[in-house]
Design an enzyme around this catalytic site. Structure first.
Site, PDB file in Angstrom:
ATOM      1  N   ASP A  57       0.818  -1.223   0.000  1.00 32.35           N
ATOM      2  CA  ASP A  57       0.000   0.000   0.000  1.00 32.35           C
ATOM      3  C   ASP A  57       0.848   1.267   0.000  1.00 32.35           C
ATOM      4  OD1 ASP A  57      -2.273  -1.645   0.258  1.00 32.35           O
ATOM      5  OD2 ASP A  57      -1.956  -1.742   2.417  1.00 32.35           O
ATOM      6  N   LYS A 106       2.226   2.276  -5.067  1.00 34.10           N
ATOM      7  CA  LYS A 106       2.899   1.809  -6.290  1.00 34.10           C
ATOM      8  C   LYS A 106       2.059   2.068  -7.535  1.00 34.10           C
ATOM      9  CE  LYS A 106       3.082  -2.311  -4.537  1.00 34.10           C
ATOM     10  NZ  LYS A 106       2.708  -2.038  -3.154  1.00 34.10           N
ATOM     11  N   GLY A 107       0.731   1.923  -7.367  1.00 35.91           N
ATOM     12  CA  GLY A 107      -0.169   2.102  -8.518  1.00 35.91           C
ATOM     13  C   GLY A 107       0.025   3.459  -9.156  1.00 35.91           C
ATOM     14  N   GLY A 146      -4.277  -4.109  -4.410  1.00 35.58           N
ATOM     15  CA  GLY A 146      -5.263  -3.087  -4.774  1.00 35.58           C
ATOM     16  C   GLY A 146      -4.514  -1.815  -5.105  1.00 35.58           C
ATOM     17  N   HIS A 147      -4.281  -1.574  -6.379  1.00 38.34           N
ATOM     18  CA  HIS A 147      -3.527  -0.400  -6.799  1.00 38.34           C
ATOM     19  C   HIS A 147      -4.495   0.703  -7.206  1.00 38.34           C
ATOM     20  CE1 HIS A 147       0.078  -3.245  -7.707  1.00 38.34           C
ATOM     21  NE2 HIS A 147      -0.056  -2.965  -6.430  1.00 38.34           N
ATOM     22  N   GLN A 168       2.077  -5.872  -3.297  1.00 33.77           N
ATOM     23  CA  GLN A 168       2.374  -5.946  -1.846  1.00 33.77           C
ATOM     24  C   GLN A 168       3.705  -5.226  -1.570  1.00 33.77           C
ATOM     25  OE1 GLN A 168       1.360  -9.356  -3.253  1.00 33.77           O
ATOM     26  NE2 GLN A 168      -0.619  -8.435  -3.039  1.00 33.77           N
TER      27      GLN A 168
HETATM   28  P1  IMP Z   1      -2.896 -12.761   1.528  1.00 35.98           P
HETATM   29  O1  IMP Z   1      -1.956 -12.204   0.500  1.00 35.98           O
HETATM   30  O2  IMP Z   1      -4.340 -12.527   1.193  1.00 35.98           O
HETATM   31  O3  IMP Z   1      -2.601 -14.211   1.825  1.00 35.98           O
HETATM   32  O4  IMP Z   1      -2.639 -11.971   2.904  1.00 35.98           O
HETATM   33  C1  IMP Z   1      -1.434 -12.119   3.642  1.00 35.98           C
HETATM   34  C2  IMP Z   1      -1.028 -10.805   4.284  1.00 35.98           C
HETATM   35  O5  IMP Z   1      -0.638  -9.886   3.289  1.00 35.98           O
HETATM   36  C3  IMP Z   1      -2.143 -10.117   5.064  1.00 35.98           C
HETATM   37  O6  IMP Z   1      -1.556  -9.430   6.161  1.00 35.98           O
HETATM   38  C4  IMP Z   1      -2.701  -9.104   4.087  1.00 35.98           C
HETATM   39  O7  IMP Z   1      -3.313  -8.017   4.727  1.00 35.98           O
HETATM   40  C5  IMP Z   1      -1.412  -8.692   3.391  1.00 35.98           C
HETATM   41  N1  IMP Z   1      -1.649  -8.201   2.022  1.00 35.98           N
HETATM   42  C6  IMP Z   1      -1.928  -8.919   0.925  1.00 35.98           C
HETATM   43  N2  IMP Z   1      -2.045  -8.128  -0.148  1.00 35.98           N
HETATM   44  C7  IMP Z   1      -1.805  -6.882   0.269  1.00 35.98           C
HETATM   45  C8  IMP Z   1      -1.731  -5.628  -0.400  1.00 35.98           C
HETATM   46  O8  IMP Z   1      -1.896  -5.494  -1.615  1.00 35.98           O
HETATM   47  N3  IMP Z   1      -1.460  -4.551   0.386  1.00 35.98           N
HETATM   48  C9  IMP Z   1      -1.209  -4.659   1.712  1.00 35.98           C
HETATM   49  N4  IMP Z   1      -1.262  -5.820   2.377  1.00 35.98           N
HETATM   50  C10 IMP Z   1      -1.553  -6.925   1.664  1.00 35.98           C
END
Ligand code: IMP
Length: 429
Positions: A12, A15-16, A39-40, A219
């Protein structure tokens, strides 16, 4: 000139927006890991777009977008995103390329994600419940279903029937019908088929033809499966190594690495966050920065900039430059703190602990800097930033050891400063 843009905190970072800004100077944007857990958010032409799976470059006309083998693809999510873009006037057409080796997220992965979190109880990870972890589990266990398998009906049917039956035995009360799963996949395949390709070959040919490639991470490095705060991580390689494995390119296909960091720190989900602010300052950062998950809507945990963490992610990725986002969110604060070290077991260290339990016990050591009264919001020239803001940026550079090449001062595409004499000047040339 091919560059990587990746997250150098816990995701978060913005990057988008940075990818959207840079992508007009590139011909291809390629995603190498993650899935629709990302989520970008990009504001373009007055419209807010949230891109989950498709690279943010899709908003620039003429840019081709690649989904690499390191990405896990939920076919329904992919098609919904294409439809959403087209509804908002963005033509995807033949600008999308999807690796035949990318693994699929199937309906039972979503169920397994929820089940696994419920079973972990107190130790839950706080996943996005998109089935990301279980899909990567199947990949590593060599029982996954790949995009290319959709072309082979008989083999696909056998795999789906076997996998659904096996999952029905694991998930109590589940009576998922493999025929329904199969029918959905066949319907999706008729639309996805034209985009499917050998991505490694596609990128090699593109490079040979002199096309510029931007590799887009999802991420952040501290959520990387190996280098993040394990087990509170996502299941993919969000750091620079993921570019090579997730796209089938060699390290020499990378000419520069840009780490995106927020001017403070956020994290969504569980796991240690040493600089977390539970009181009114944290609340203010969350409200001013609109720190709510783009995918799940969950409030993000907020804290001061953690220079120990970013110095670590700079090392893991070999960062050449930083893009500093959301500087304007700090406007109007009397004082701003920066974490310069951790007190662990009585001793102060500047090194990021490998062990998550140690990190959870670490007490941040802060230095305090004066805030700035004049707003930075929307400024487009570095020299126009208040002196205190420039001093803050300079201190972050000193502490992380990486020059700040780009500063973002608002959510709009143009609320951005590309610093003169920085590496980023060549990237936008
Ligand atoms: P998962 O990727 O859904 O398995 O989640 C694993 C961890 O990564 C959790 O703490 C999520 O909140 C975090 N996470 C996954 N995708 C994102 C992202 O795009 N931004 C921020 N945190 C993320």
């Amino acid at each position: 000139m091919n560059i990587v843009v990746l997250g150098a905190q816990w995701g978060d970072e913005g990057k988008g927006k940075v990818v959207d800004l840079l992508s007009r100077h590139f011909s291809i944007v390629a995603r190498y890991q993650g899935g629709h857990n990302a989520g970008h958010t990009v504001y373009a032409g007055g419209t807010k777009f949230i891109l989950r799976l498709i690279p943010s470059g899709i908003l620039q006309p003429g840019v081709s977008c690649v989904i690499g083998n390191g990405v896990v693809v939920d076919p329904q999510a992919l098609l919904a995103e294409v439809d959403e873009l087209e509804k908002n006037g963005v033509t995807v057409g033949d600008r999308l390329v999807v690796s035949d080796k990318a693994h699929l997220i199937l309906p039972y992965h979503r169920e397994l994600d929820l089940l696994s979190e419920a079973r972990r109880g107190e130790r839950r990870i706080g996943t996005t419940s998109r089935g990301i972890g279980p899909a990567y589990e199947d990949k590593i266990a060599r029982r996954g279903v790949r995009v290319g398998d959709l072309a082979q009906r008989a083999l696909l049917e056998e795999a789906i029937r076997h996998n659904v039956d096996a999952r029905n035995r694991i998930i109590r009360d589940s009576a998922m019908d493999w025929r329904v799963v199969m029918a959905e996949l066949e319907a999706a395949w008729t639309r996805i088929r034209p985009w499917v390709a050998d991505v490694s070959l596609y990128l090699a040919r593109a490079r040979a033809a002199g096309r510029r490639i931007l590799y887009e991470g999802a991420q952040g490095t501290l959520l990387d499966i190996d280098h993040g705060t394990y087990p509170y991580v996502t299941s993919s390689s969000a750091s620079v190594g993921g570019v090579c494995t997730g796209l089938g390119v060699g390290p020499r296909a990378i000419d520069g690495i840009l780490g995106v960091v927020k001017a403070y720190t956020t994290r969504v989900g569980e796991g240690p966050l040493p600089t977390e602010l539970a009181g009114p300052v944290g609340e203010r950062l969350r409200e001013t920065g609109q720190e709510f998950g783009a995918v799940t809507g969950r409030p993000r945990r907020c804290g001061w900039f953690d220079a120990v963490a970013v110095r670590y992610t700079a090392r893991v990725n070999g960062l050449d430059a930083l893009a500093l986002t959301k500087l304007d969110v700090l406007d109007g604060l009397d004082a701003i703190e920066i974490c310069t070290g951790y007190r662990v077991g009585g001793a102060v260290t500047g090194d990021f602990p490998s062990d998550c339990a140690q990190l959870a016990a670490a007490e941040p050591v802060y230095e305090q800097w004066p805030g700035w009264a004049a707003p930075t919001r929307g400024l487009r020239r570095y020299g126009d930033l208040p002196a205190e803001a420039r001093r803050y940026v300079a201190r972050l550079e000193e502490l992380t050891g990486v020059p700040v090449a780009i500063v973002s001062t608002g959510s709009g595409r143009d609320d951005t400063i590309v610093r003169e004499g920085s590496l980023a000047e060549a990237w936008v040339a």
